[in-house]
Design an enzyme around this catalytic site. Structure first.
Site, PDB file in Angstrom:
ATOM      1  N   ALA A  22      34.986   7.481  93.550  1.00 43.69           N
ATOM      2  CA  ALA A  22      35.256   8.832  93.054  1.00 43.69           C
ATOM      3  C   ALA A  22      35.030   9.922  94.085  1.00 43.69           C
ATOM      4  O   ALA A  22      35.127  11.109  93.766  1.00 43.69           O
ATOM      5  CB  ALA A  22      34.385   9.107  91.839  1.00 43.69           C
ATOM      6  N   HIS A  51      31.426  15.840  92.549  1.00 41.76           N
ATOM      7  CA  HIS A  51      30.732  15.127  93.628  1.00 41.76           C
ATOM      8  C   HIS A  51      30.738  16.003  94.876  1.00 41.76           C
ATOM      9  O   HIS A  51      31.805  16.447  95.322  1.00 41.76           O
ATOM     10  CB  HIS A  51      31.421  13.797  93.922  1.00 41.76           C
ATOM     11  CG  HIS A  51      31.621  12.938  92.707  1.00 41.76           C
ATOM     12  ND1 HIS A  51      30.634  12.116  92.220  1.00 41.76           N
ATOM     13  CD2 HIS A  51      32.679  12.797  91.869  1.00 41.76           C
ATOM     14  CE1 HIS A  51      31.082  11.493  91.136  1.00 41.76           C
ATOM     15  NE2 HIS A  51      32.314  11.898  90.905  1.00 41.76           N
TER      16      HIS A  51
END
Length: 256
Positions: free
Chosen positions: A116, A212
């Site tokens: 991800a 993230h």
């Protein structure tokens, strides 16, 4: 036609199946036996459901792990010793240093998928010149942290603003949050390692995305990357981009 073996039949595996490139097909799915009737109903004789990769009578072009750290610990060494190519999304399993050492020596081909997060290629390049600091931060909604160790660290239902509830090493993050912190392990394996990579985990009641953030400094200079991704509809702990990273590994089979 390239044939892939899937480890797992959960939300991520379903997303991979839905986005399979042309000229790539699923030949085998390793899953709990309770899933076998559904697999047979969906695929008929085209796909063989298995309880373990050891029961496979063919040779897959790629074994794609879309299951869990537990599946990596249970099956990865067996797969690699057969000389097969294994692509791993649950990289947090390698927080177990002894397991990582065995996998590195088992033969076959081991690929750690980016999952991800973006920028792993740049991080690995920076490592060649000397990295001094790598910090990874994960910010997710309360729903994404439910059912995890986070519930012992913070009252998720009472959070009113973005809050850091864990700070530590990538090794500890991967061990304590096996379904949430595989990206931390991926960042660590691409850079400073499990113990030197710093991790912050946050809960944000105002977000529906998995964000993230990767910050690195070293002799090359520094970079800061932030990626805000949508979670899988069937599993809020997992980013859609992680599943698409697995799809990309399938596409590369055709492009070689």
């Amino acid at each position: 036609m390239k044939k892939v073996m899937l480890l797992g039949y959960g939300a991520m595996a379903q997303a991979v199946i839905d986005h399979l490139p042309e000229q790539v097909s699923i030949g085998w799915i390793v899953a709990r036996e309770c899933h076998h009737p559904a697999i047979r109903k969906r695929f008929g004789e085209a796909v063989v459901p298995l309880a373990t990769p050891a029961d496979c009578e063919g040779t897959p072009d790629l074994v794609l792990e879309c299951a869990s750290q537990q599946a990596v610990a249970e099956f990865a060494e067996m797969i690699l010793r057969r000389g097969w190519h294994l692509a791993v999304i649950s990289t947090g399993a390698l927080a177990d240093g002894e397991l990582e050492a065995r996998l590195r020596q088992a033969g076959g081909r081991l690929t750690l998928l980016a999952g991800a997060v973006a920028g792993i290629d740049g991080l690995s390049a920076a490592k060649e010149g000397g990295l001094s600091q790598v910090t990874y931060r994960s910010r997710k909604s309360p729903a994404s942290w439910r059912g995890s160790y986070a519930e012992q660290l913070i009252a998720l239902d009472n959070v009113s603003e973005p809050t850091v509830f864990f700070e530590g090493s990538a090794r500890d993050a991967a061990r304590l949050f096996p379904a949430n912190a595989n990206v931390a392990a991926t960042v660590a394996l691409g850079g400073l390692g499990m113990d030197a990579t710093r991790v912050q985990l946050m809960v944000d009641p105002q977000t529906s995305r998995n964000t993230h953030t990767l910050h690195a400094e070293g002799a090359f200079g520094e970079f800061h990357i932030e990626l805000s991704g949508l979670p899988l509809a069937g599993n809020p702990k997992t980013s859609t981009l992680a599943a698409l990273s697995a799809v990309r590994a399938c596409r590369e089979l055709v492009q070689r």
